[in-house]
Design an enzyme around this catalytic site. Structure first.
Site, PDB file in Angstrom:
ATOM      1  N   SER A  38       0.831  -1.212   0.000  1.00  0.00           N
ATOM      2  CA  SER A  38       0.000   0.000   0.000  1.00  0.00           C
ATOM      3  C   SER A  38       0.863   1.258   0.000  1.00  0.00           C
ATOM      4  O   SER A  38       1.869   1.339   0.709  1.00  0.00           O
ATOM      5  CB  SER A  38      -0.892   0.043   1.244  1.00  0.00           C
ATOM      6  OG  SER A  38      -1.840  -0.997   1.223  1.00  0.00           O
ATOM      7  N   VAL A  85     -14.523   4.737   6.056  1.00  0.00           N
ATOM      8  CA  VAL A  85     -14.692   6.190   5.880  1.00  0.00           C
ATOM      9  C   VAL A  85     -16.025   6.553   5.216  1.00  0.00           C
ATOM     10  O   VAL A  85     -16.361   7.726   5.115  1.00  0.00           O
ATOM     11  CB  VAL A  85     -13.523   6.829   5.096  1.00  0.00           C
ATOM     12  CG1 VAL A  85     -12.208   6.661   5.852  1.00  0.00           C
ATOM     13  CG2 VAL A  85     -13.429   6.278   3.674  1.00  0.00           C
ATOM     14  N   TYR A 175     -10.146   4.705 -16.419  1.00  0.00           N
ATOM     15  CA  TYR A 175     -10.097   5.262 -15.055  1.00  0.00           C
ATOM     16  C   TYR A 175     -11.457   5.895 -14.730  1.00  0.00           C
ATOM     17  O   TYR A 175     -11.875   5.943 -13.577  1.00  0.00           O
ATOM     18  CB  TYR A 175      -8.945   6.252 -14.912  1.00  0.00           C
ATOM     19  CG  TYR A 175      -8.568   6.530 -13.468  1.00  0.00           C
ATOM     20  CD1 TYR A 175      -8.147   5.502 -12.623  1.00  0.00           C
ATOM     21  CD2 TYR A 175      -8.632   7.817 -12.947  1.00  0.00           C
ATOM     22  CE1 TYR A 175      -7.803   5.748 -11.299  1.00  0.00           C
ATOM     23  CE2 TYR A 175      -8.283   8.079 -11.629  1.00  0.00           C
ATOM     24  CZ  TYR A 175      -7.873   7.037 -10.807  1.00  0.00           C
ATOM     25  OH  TYR A 175      -7.534   7.300  -9.496  1.00  0.00           O
ATOM     26  N   LYS A 182     -11.245  11.985  -8.479  1.00  0.00           N
ATOM     27  CA  LYS A 182      -9.929  12.569  -8.137  1.00  0.00           C
ATOM     28  C   LYS A 182      -9.914  14.070  -8.455  1.00  0.00           C
ATOM     29  O   LYS A 182      -9.242  14.840  -7.756  1.00  0.00           O
ATOM     30  CB  LYS A 182      -8.796  11.855  -8.879  1.00  0.00           C
ATOM     31  CG  LYS A 182      -8.503  10.441  -8.402  1.00  0.00           C
ATOM     32  CD  LYS A 182      -8.096  10.348  -6.945  1.00  0.00           C
ATOM     33  CE  LYS A 182      -7.559   8.957  -6.597  1.00  0.00           C
ATOM     34  NZ  LYS A 182      -7.360   8.778  -5.144  1.00  0.00           N
TER      35      LYS A 182
HETATM   36  P1  NAD Z   1      -4.416  -0.041  -1.617  1.00  0.00           P
HETATM   37  O1  NAD Z   1      -5.471  -1.003  -2.017  1.00  0.00           O
HETATM   38  O2  NAD Z   1      -3.232  -0.570  -0.931  1.00  0.00           O
HETATM   39  O3  NAD Z   1      -5.060   1.090  -0.695  1.00  0.00           O
HETATM   40  C1  NAD Z   1      -6.378   1.541  -0.847  1.00  0.00           C
HETATM   41  C2  NAD Z   1      -6.953   1.622   0.553  1.00  0.00           C
HETATM   42  O4  NAD Z   1      -8.256   2.196   0.542  1.00  0.00           O
HETATM   43  C3  NAD Z   1      -7.070   0.241   1.218  1.00  0.00           C
HETATM   44  O5  NAD Z   1      -6.332   0.225   2.416  1.00  0.00           O
HETATM   45  C4  NAD Z   1      -8.548   0.118   1.498  1.00  0.00           C
HETATM   46  O6  NAD Z   1      -8.834  -0.551   2.701  1.00  0.00           O
HETATM   47  C5  NAD Z   1      -8.952   1.594   1.598  1.00  0.00           C
HETATM   48  N1  NAD Z   1     -10.385   1.796   1.482  1.00  0.00           N
HETATM   49  C6  NAD Z   1     -11.202   1.587   0.428  1.00  0.00           C
HETATM   50  N2  NAD Z   1     -12.485   1.843   0.762  1.00  0.00           N
HETATM   51  C7  NAD Z   1     -12.476   2.238   2.068  1.00  0.00           C
HETATM   52  C8  NAD Z   1     -13.481   2.609   3.005  1.00  0.00           C
HETATM   53  N3  NAD Z   1     -14.776   2.628   2.665  1.00  0.00           N
HETATM   54  N4  NAD Z   1     -13.098   2.955   4.255  1.00  0.00           N
HETATM   55  C9  NAD Z   1     -11.793   2.913   4.623  1.00  0.00           C
HETATM   56  N5  NAD Z   1     -10.798   2.559   3.789  1.00  0.00           N
HETATM   57  C10 NAD Z   1     -11.136   2.217   2.527  1.00  0.00           C
HETATM   58  O7  NAD Z   1      -4.033   0.750  -2.943  1.00  0.00           O
HETATM   59  P2  NAD Z   1      -3.135   2.059  -3.166  1.00  0.00           P
HETATM   60  O8  NAD Z   1      -2.757   2.000  -4.582  1.00  0.00           O
HETATM   61  O9  NAD Z   1      -2.126   2.155  -2.117  1.00  0.00           O
HETATM   62  O10 NAD Z   1      -4.190   3.242  -3.024  1.00  0.00           O
HETATM   63  C11 NAD Z   1      -4.029   4.305  -2.106  1.00  0.00           C
HETATM   64  C12 NAD Z   1      -4.345   5.644  -2.740  1.00  0.00           C
HETATM   65  O11 NAD Z   1      -3.396   5.927  -3.744  1.00  0.00           O
HETATM   66  C13 NAD Z   1      -5.714   5.722  -3.408  1.00  0.00           C
HETATM   67  O12 NAD Z   1      -6.279   6.997  -3.161  1.00  0.00           O
HETATM   68  C14 NAD Z   1      -5.357   5.606  -4.879  1.00  0.00           C
HETATM   69  O13 NAD Z   1      -6.333   6.217  -5.696  1.00  0.00           O
HETATM   70  C15 NAD Z   1      -4.074   6.369  -4.888  1.00  0.00           C
HETATM   71  N6  NAD Z   1      -3.216   6.159  -6.067  1.00  0.00           N
HETATM   72  C16 NAD Z   1      -2.832   4.896  -6.423  1.00  0.00           C
HETATM   73  C17 NAD Z   1      -2.006   4.707  -7.540  1.00  0.00           C
HETATM   74  C18 NAD Z   1      -1.582   3.351  -7.978  1.00  0.00           C
HETATM   75  O14 NAD Z   1      -1.168   3.195  -9.135  1.00  0.00           O
HETATM   76  N7  NAD Z   1      -1.609   2.345  -7.118  1.00  0.00           N
HETATM   77  C19 NAD Z   1      -1.569   5.833  -8.271  1.00  0.00           C
HETATM   78  C20 NAD Z   1      -1.982   7.109  -7.867  1.00  0.00           C
HETATM   79  C21 NAD Z   1      -2.800   7.254  -6.758  1.00  0.00           C
HETATM   80  O1  0WE Z   2      -6.728   5.139  -8.008  1.00  0.00           O
HETATM   81  C1  0WE Z   2      -6.390   4.094  -8.538  1.00  0.00           C
HETATM   82  C2  0WE Z   2      -7.205   2.838  -8.364  1.00  0.00           C
HETATM   83  C3  0WE Z   2      -8.274   2.975  -7.324  1.00  0.00           C
HETATM   84  C4  0WE Z   2      -9.302   1.876  -7.338  1.00  0.00           C
HETATM   85  C5  0WE Z   2      -9.007   0.557  -7.638  1.00  0.00           C
HETATM   86  C6  0WE Z   2     -10.031  -0.397  -7.608  1.00  0.00           C
HETATM   87  C7  0WE Z   2      -9.795  -1.842  -7.991  1.00  0.00           C
HETATM   88  C8  0WE Z   2     -10.775  -2.755  -7.299  1.00  0.00           C
HETATM   89  C9  0WE Z   2     -10.599   2.222  -7.027  1.00  0.00           C
HETATM   90  N1  0WE Z   2     -11.596   1.326  -6.988  1.00  0.00           N
HETATM   91  C10 0WE Z   2     -11.327   0.022  -7.266  1.00  0.00           C
HETATM   92  N2  0WE Z   2     -12.360  -0.864  -7.219  1.00  0.00           N
HETATM   93  C11 0WE Z   2     -12.174  -2.206  -7.275  1.00  0.00           C
HETATM   94  O2  0WE Z   2     -13.150  -2.978  -7.264  1.00  0.00           O
HETATM   95  N3  0WE Z   2      -5.262   4.090  -9.337  1.00  0.00           N
HETATM   96  C12 0WE Z   2      -4.596   5.344  -9.608  1.00  0.00           C
HETATM   97  C13 0WE Z   2      -4.719   2.875  -9.984  1.00  0.00           C
HETATM   98  C14 0WE Z   2      -5.333   2.772 -11.347  1.00  0.00           C
HETATM   99  O3  0WE Z   2      -6.565   2.265 -11.528  1.00  0.00           O
HETATM  100  C15 0WE Z   2      -6.839   2.346 -12.879  1.00  0.00           C
HETATM  101  C16 0WE Z   2      -5.775   2.925 -13.551  1.00  0.00           C
HETATM  102  C17 0WE Z   2      -4.800   3.206 -12.569  1.00  0.00           C
HETATM  103  C18 0WE Z   2      -3.477   3.857 -12.770  1.00  0.00           C
HETATM  104  C19 0WE Z   2      -7.995   1.966 -13.564  1.00  0.00           C
HETATM  105  C20 0WE Z   2      -8.037   2.135 -14.945  1.00  0.00           C
HETATM  106  C21 0WE Z   2      -6.991   2.722 -15.607  1.00  0.00           C
HETATM  107  C22 0WE Z   2      -5.827   3.117 -14.925  1.00  0.00           C
END
Ligand code: NAD
Ligand code: 0WE
Length: 275
Positions: A38, A85, A175, A182
């Site tokens: 994460s 949340v 997305y 976002k």
């Molecule tokens: P992750 O799955 O490790 O973390 C997402 C978290 O959101 C999880 O811990 C999950 O429990 C929590 N969550 C979802 N619904 C919730 C709820 N109702 N109440 C409390 N917690 C809740 O994935 P990540 O990639 O570390 O995502 C963290 C943040 O980073 C997100 O905002 C995501 O959009 C952002 N982000 C991710 C990427 C990527 O490529 N992974 C890129 C840019 C931004």
């Molecule tokens: O913010 C994100 C992903 C957040 C996310 C991921 C999931 C997967 C499982 C939100 N909701 C869900 N719901 C689910 O059921 N990112 C920035 C990572 C991400 O997600 C994409 C991306 C990228 C980058 C989805 C489509 C295209 C690009």
């Protein structure tokens, strides 16, 4: 001479401490750890390394053990409590728990997002009212709710950091509603920064390049995105959790003292490209 020597030694030590432990004495609340991949975990590790004491949420019973185990690496007494949340009563209970552990909060990390899976598959045109609502509730409104609850404890000012993605400002296929959420999140950062500036609370977003986390792994074509960044971003590579941690420490520390309302990119420079 001996006297001034001691003074210089003390000054040097204080300087060294400020440089190596810029968050010493700070208390942070971390939302969004699911596992060791994460983004929240990457930033939490950097905050702890910089000297902060941390308190963690977990989303539901499914993640409880994971988060407890990770939090315990900072000491067996690291506080951990549930908070979904999307539930106001959970947020109230969680911050009551926080109040039982500390009289003051300095830092908040919001690293939470969710949209129903089907909304990230087809076209944005087909987004249902319910998927739109859920995505905005969990991914954008929750920042407002959590920041309001935390701000009551941020009596000495502080720093709130949330996570965004480039899909907020440019179309990234699939997305979809997350991009719209976002955009709402980044606008919320600006309005929260305005409201909380007088209390010396800063609010910023880190817009991260793609990272292979739980939330990303389910996305079809995600590994192709990682390869695309390697080929097209100025740095010709993907970003690391350590780099997100370093930006998290900068925003939380006095290094970022003049920065609020901003979205800062940790994306290997990808977002500056026109083609
Ligand atoms: P992750 O799955 O490790 O973390 C997402 C978290 O959101 C999880 O811990 C999950 O429990 C929590 N969550 C979802 N619904 C919730 C709820 N109702 N109440 C409390 N917690 C809740 O994935 P990540 O990639 O570390 O995502 C963290 C943040 O980073 C997100 O905002 C995501 O959009 C952002 N982000 C991710 C990427 C990527 O490529 N992974 C890129 C840019 C931004
Ligand atoms: O913010 C994100 C992903 C957040 C996310 C991921 C999931 C997967 C499982 C939100 N909701 C869900 N719901 C689910 O059921 N990112 C920035 C990572 C991400 O997600 C994409 C991306 C990228 C980058 C989805 C489509 C295209 C690009």
């Amino acid at each position: 001479m001996a006297h001034s020597g001691r003074d210089i030694g003390g000054t040097k030590r204080a300087l060294w401490r400020a440089m190596s432990k810029p968050l010493e004495g700070k208390v942070g609340v971390v939302f969004g750890v699911a596992n060791k991949r994460s983004i929240a975990w990457g930033i939490a590790q950097a905050w702890a390394q910089a000297g902060a004491k941390l308190i963690f949420n977990y989303q539901g019973e499914r993640l409880k053990e994971n988060v407890e185990e990770l939090a315990a690496t900072f000491g067996a007494d690291t506080p951990v409590a549930p908070c979904d949340v999307s539930r106001d009563e959970d947020i109230v209970k969680f911050f009551d728990f926080v109040k039982g552990k500390t009289s003051r909060v300095d830092l908040v990390l919001h690293s939470v997002a969710f949209a129903p899976k089907e909304a990230l598959e087809g076209s944005f045109l087909d987004t249902s009212r319910e998927a739109f609502r859920v995505a905005h509730d969990i991914s954008a409104y929750s920042l407002v709710a959590v920041t309001r609850a935390a701000s009551g404890l941020m009596s000495g000012g502080g720093s709130v950091v949330t996570m965004s993605y480039y899909g907020a400002e440019k179309v990234v296929p699939h997305y979809n509603v997350m991009g719209v959420a976002k955009a709402a999140l980044e606008a919320s950062v600006r309005y929260l920064a305005y409201d909380l500036g007088p209390k010396k609370i800063r609010v910023n977003a880190i817009s991260a390049g793609p990272v292979n986390t739980l939330a990303a792994r389910g996305i079809s074509g995600f590994s192709a995105m990682l390869t695309h960044y390697e080929q097209h971003a100025p740095l010709k590579r993907n970003i690391t959790l350590e780099e997100l941690g370093a930006m998290g420490v900068f925003l939380a520390s006095d290094g970022g003292a003049g920065v609020t309302g901003q979205t800062l990119y940790v994306d290997s420079g990808y977002s500056v490209m026109g083609m």
